[in-house]
Design a protein around this motif. Structure first.
Motif, short mmCIF file in Angstrom:
data_model
loop_
_atom_site.label_atom_id
_atom_site.label_comp_id
_atom_site.label_asym_id
_atom_site.label_seq_id
_atom_site.Cartn_x
_atom_site.Cartn_y
_atom_site.Cartn_z
N ALA A 1 -29.22 -21.96 -22.69
CA ALA A 1 -29.56 -23.37 -22.59
C ALA A 1 -30.89 -23.56 -21.86
CB ALA A 1 -28.44 -24.12 -21.87
N GLU A 2 -31.22 -22.65 -20.92
CA GLU A 2 -32.47 -22.79 -20.19
C GLU A 2 -33.69 -22.41 -21.04
OE1 GLU A 2 -32.04 -20.38 -16.77
OE2 GLU A 2 -30.55 -21.69 -15.80
N ARG A 3 -33.46 -21.59 -22.07
CA ARG A 3 -34.57 -21.18 -22.91
C ARG A 3 -34.94 -22.28 -23.87
NH1 ARG A 3 -34.61 -15.49 -26.02
NH2 ARG A 3 -36.79 -15.73 -26.51
N PRO A 4 -36.30 -22.58 -24.04
CA PRO A 4 -36.68 -23.62 -24.99
C PRO A 4 -36.40 -23.20 -26.42
CG PRO A 4 -38.62 -22.52 -24.13
CD PRO A 4 -37.46 -22.01 -23.34
N GLY A 5 -35.99 -24.15 -27.24
CA GLY A 5 -35.67 -23.87 -28.63
C GLY A 5 -36.46 -24.77 -29.56
N VAL A 6 -36.61 -24.30 -30.81
CA VAL A 6 -37.35 -25.03 -31.85
C VAL A 6 -36.54 -24.96 -33.13
CG1 VAL A 6 -39.46 -25.13 -33.23
CG2 VAL A 6 -39.59 -24.57 -30.79
N ALA A 7 -36.46 -26.06 -33.84
CA ALA A 7 -35.75 -26.14 -35.12
C ALA A 7 -36.65 -26.80 -36.14
CB ALA A 7 -34.44 -26.90 -34.97
N LEU A 8 -36.53 -26.39 -37.40
CA LEU A 8 -37.32 -26.94 -38.51
C LEU A 8 -36.42 -27.71 -39.46
CD1 LEU A 8 -39.54 -23.81 -39.35
CD2 LEU A 8 -39.99 -25.65 -37.70
N SER A 9 -36.96 -28.75 -40.05
CA SER A 9 -36.17 -29.54 -41.00
C SER A 9 -35.92 -28.78 -42.29
CB SER A 9 -36.90 -30.85 -41.31
OG SER A 9 -38.18 -30.58 -41.86
N GLN A 10 -36.79 -27.80 -42.64
CA GLN A 10 -36.60 -26.95 -43.80
C GLN A 10 -37.32 -25.63 -43.56
OE1 GLN A 10 -38.13 -29.78 -46.65
NE2 GLN A 10 -40.14 -28.74 -46.73
N SER A 11 -36.84 -24.59 -44.17
CA SER A 11 -37.35 -23.25 -43.90
C SER A 11 -38.53 -22.87 -44.79
CB SER A 11 -36.23 -22.21 -44.08
OG SER A 11 -35.73 -22.26 -45.41
N GLN A 12 -38.84 -23.68 -45.78
CA GLN A 12 -39.98 -23.39 -46.64
C GLN A 12 -40.56 -24.69 -47.18
OE1 GLN A 12 -38.92 -21.00 -50.00
NE2 GLN A 12 -37.66 -22.59 -50.96
N GLY A 13 -41.81 -24.60 -47.62
CA GLY A 13 -42.48 -25.78 -48.15
C GLY A 13 -43.80 -25.38 -48.78
N GLY A 14 -44.29 -26.24 -49.66
CA GLY A 14 -45.55 -25.97 -50.34
C GLY A 14 -46.71 -26.69 -49.68
N LYS A 15 -47.91 -26.27 -50.04
CA LYS A 15 -49.12 -26.88 -49.48
C LYS A 15 -49.18 -28.36 -49.83
CE LYS A 15 -54.16 -26.60 -49.57
NZ LYS A 15 -55.35 -25.92 -50.15
N GLY A 16 -49.47 -29.18 -48.83
CA GLY A 16 -49.52 -30.62 -49.01
C GLY A 16 -48.26 -31.33 -48.57
N GLY A 17 -47.15 -30.60 -48.38
CA GLY A 17 -45.92 -31.22 -47.92
C GLY A 17 -45.88 -31.35 -46.41
N GLU A 18 -44.75 -31.81 -45.90
CA GLU A 18 -44.56 -32.00 -44.47
C GLU A 18 -43.18 -31.53 -44.07
OE1 GLU A 18 -47.38 -35.70 -42.95
OE2 GLU A 18 -45.26 -36.05 -43.36
N THR B 1 -41.62 -20.15 -44.65
CA THR B 1 -42.19 -19.63 -45.89
C THR B 1 -43.08 -20.68 -46.51
OG1 THR B 1 -40.25 -18.24 -46.28
CG2 THR B 1 -41.68 -18.67 -48.17
N VAL B 2 -44.34 -20.32 -46.75
CA VAL B 2 -45.29 -21.20 -47.42
C VAL B 2 -45.26 -20.84 -48.90
CG1 VAL B 2 -47.68 -21.98 -47.56
CG2 VAL B 2 -46.69 -21.35 -45.34
N ALA B 3 -44.74 -21.72 -49.72
CA ALA B 3 -44.57 -21.43 -51.14
C ALA B 3 -45.93 -21.22 -51.80
CB ALA B 3 -43.82 -22.59 -51.82
N GLY B 4 -46.01 -20.14 -52.60
CA GLY B 4 -47.24 -19.85 -53.34
C GLY B 4 -48.30 -19.13 -52.53
N HIS B 5 -48.05 -18.88 -51.24
CA HIS B 5 -49.07 -18.20 -50.43
C HIS B 5 -48.87 -16.69 -50.53
CE1 HIS B 5 -52.20 -18.20 -47.45
NE2 HIS B 5 -51.49 -17.43 -46.64
N PRO B 6 -49.97 -15.92 -50.57
CA PRO B 6 -49.84 -14.46 -50.70
C PRO B 6 -49.07 -13.86 -49.53
CG PRO B 6 -52.10 -15.15 -51.11
CD PRO B 6 -51.37 -16.35 -50.58
#
Length: 347
Positions: free
Chosen positions: A29-46, A131-136
């Motif tokens: 609980a003392e360690r800072p944590g980060v969560a993402l709304s989705q695990s992958q997305g393409g360029k131009g998204g959010e 994961t950035v969709a379409g990125h090498p």
């Protein structure tokens, strides 16, 4: 007695087992944590990046980085991140934050992460796989052990010019900057390259090693000496390079050494005067001895006052007087007399 010892040991073991999960939960609980709304997305998204367990009021930087994994961190440093599309977030009073981050293609290939690093107030770093969709995609490079040093504060030049600099001595300063290690490995005794440039000329770099260790997630104040050549003046640019990348550029204005100009002006007056006195001494030594003695005697004795010219009267002849000297251009026989005839009266 044996029964009591066995019961006491069992009771102590049960208490330890009950305390271990609570301790682990408290540490997590003392360690800072980060969560993402989705695990992958393409360029131009959010995507939405949210976190908890951070220090209230801390300023965080959110980036999409390549050549990174949650275990090894950002191997290539912030040069592998989409810095222009990054976002800043401020932690609220409850230690949480939420910020929308645009999906951008980093300059380095994936594997990619969302990199959350504390800038002020907290220096923790958390990386979450993304994961950035379409990125090498490419394998991670071998770790170089250089860490990921990043400039946290603007650089400044410290120091002052002494009196000798006014007479052309080399000007010296110190580049002071605060660097943070955003990597997963400690940086020990990093070697920087410091260079100065003037006008259109490119900087000439020299290696400067800073003695110290910057642990992961820590920061340190780095001081690097810089020196110009003798007599240098004008507008200069100080550049600091690390790992082949320029991380600091700082202007430096150096005044003209007016003491050198004053020295040459005095030299232009003193040298001709000294040569003149030397020439006069040589002329006095080569002068003939007689003239030199006359000159010395005349210089040491005042000259007698000259009398005004006037008629010279001959003293009257008396009984006790001495005979008067005869003038050289008259003789007694040739002196004119009153009875002698003149040439004009003869016929």
């Amino acid at each position: 007695m044996t029964y009591l010892r066995t019961a006491a040991g069992a009771l102590l073991a049960a208490l330890l087992l009950a305390a271990l999960p609570a301790t682990a939960t408290a540490t997590a609980a003392e360690r800072p944590g980060v969560a993402l709304s989705q695990s992958q997305g393409g360029k131009g998204g959010e995507i939405t990046v949210s976190g908890s367990g951070w220090k209230p009021g801390a300023l965080l930087m959110l980036l999409v980085c390549g050549q990174a994994t949650p275990a090894q961190g950002v191997v290539g440093g912030t040069n592998s991140c989409a810095n222009t599309d990054g976002r800043a977030a401020t932690v609220d009073a409850k230690g949480a934050f939420s910020r929308r981050l645009p999906v951008a293609e980093p300059p380095s290939p994936c594997p990619c992460v969302v990199h959350v690093a504390g800038v002020t107030g907290q220096q923790d770093v958390v990386d979450v796989a993304f994961t950035v969709a379409g990125h090498p995609t490419a394998p991670l490079p071998e770790p170089s052990g250089r860490g990921a040093l990043r400039v946290l504060t603007s650089a400044r030049l410290e120091g002052s010019s002494g009196v000798l600099v006014w007479f052309g001595a080399p000007a010296r300063r110190e580049v002071v900057v605060t660097l943070g290690n955003l990597g997963r490995t400690a940086v020990r005794d990093p070697v920087f390259e410091v260079g100065t440039s003037h006008g259109v000329f490119s900087p000439q770099y020299e290696e400067r090693q800073w003695r110290g260790t910057v642990e992961p997630g820590r920061k340190a104040v780095v001081r690097l000496p810089v020196e110009l050549t003798a007599g240098a003046h004008g507008d200069y640019q100080v550049s600091v390079r690390y790992g082949g990348q320029v991380i600091i550029e700082q202007p430096w204005g150096v005044g003209r050494p007016w003491g050198v100009t004053l020295f040459w002006l005095l030299l232009a007056v003193v040298v001709p005067a000294a040569l003149f006195r030397l020439g006069m001494a040589v002329v006095d030594r080569v002068r003939p001895p007689g003239r030199r003695r006359i000159r010395q005697s005349a210089a040491g004795r005042p000259r007698p006052a000259r009398r005004a010219p006037g008629p010279v009267s001959a003293p009257a002849a008396g009984a006790g007087d001495e005979p008067t000297a005869v003038l050289p251009w008259f003789t007694p026989d040739s002196a004119p007399s009153e009875n002698s005839p003149t040439t004009k009266g003869q016929s």
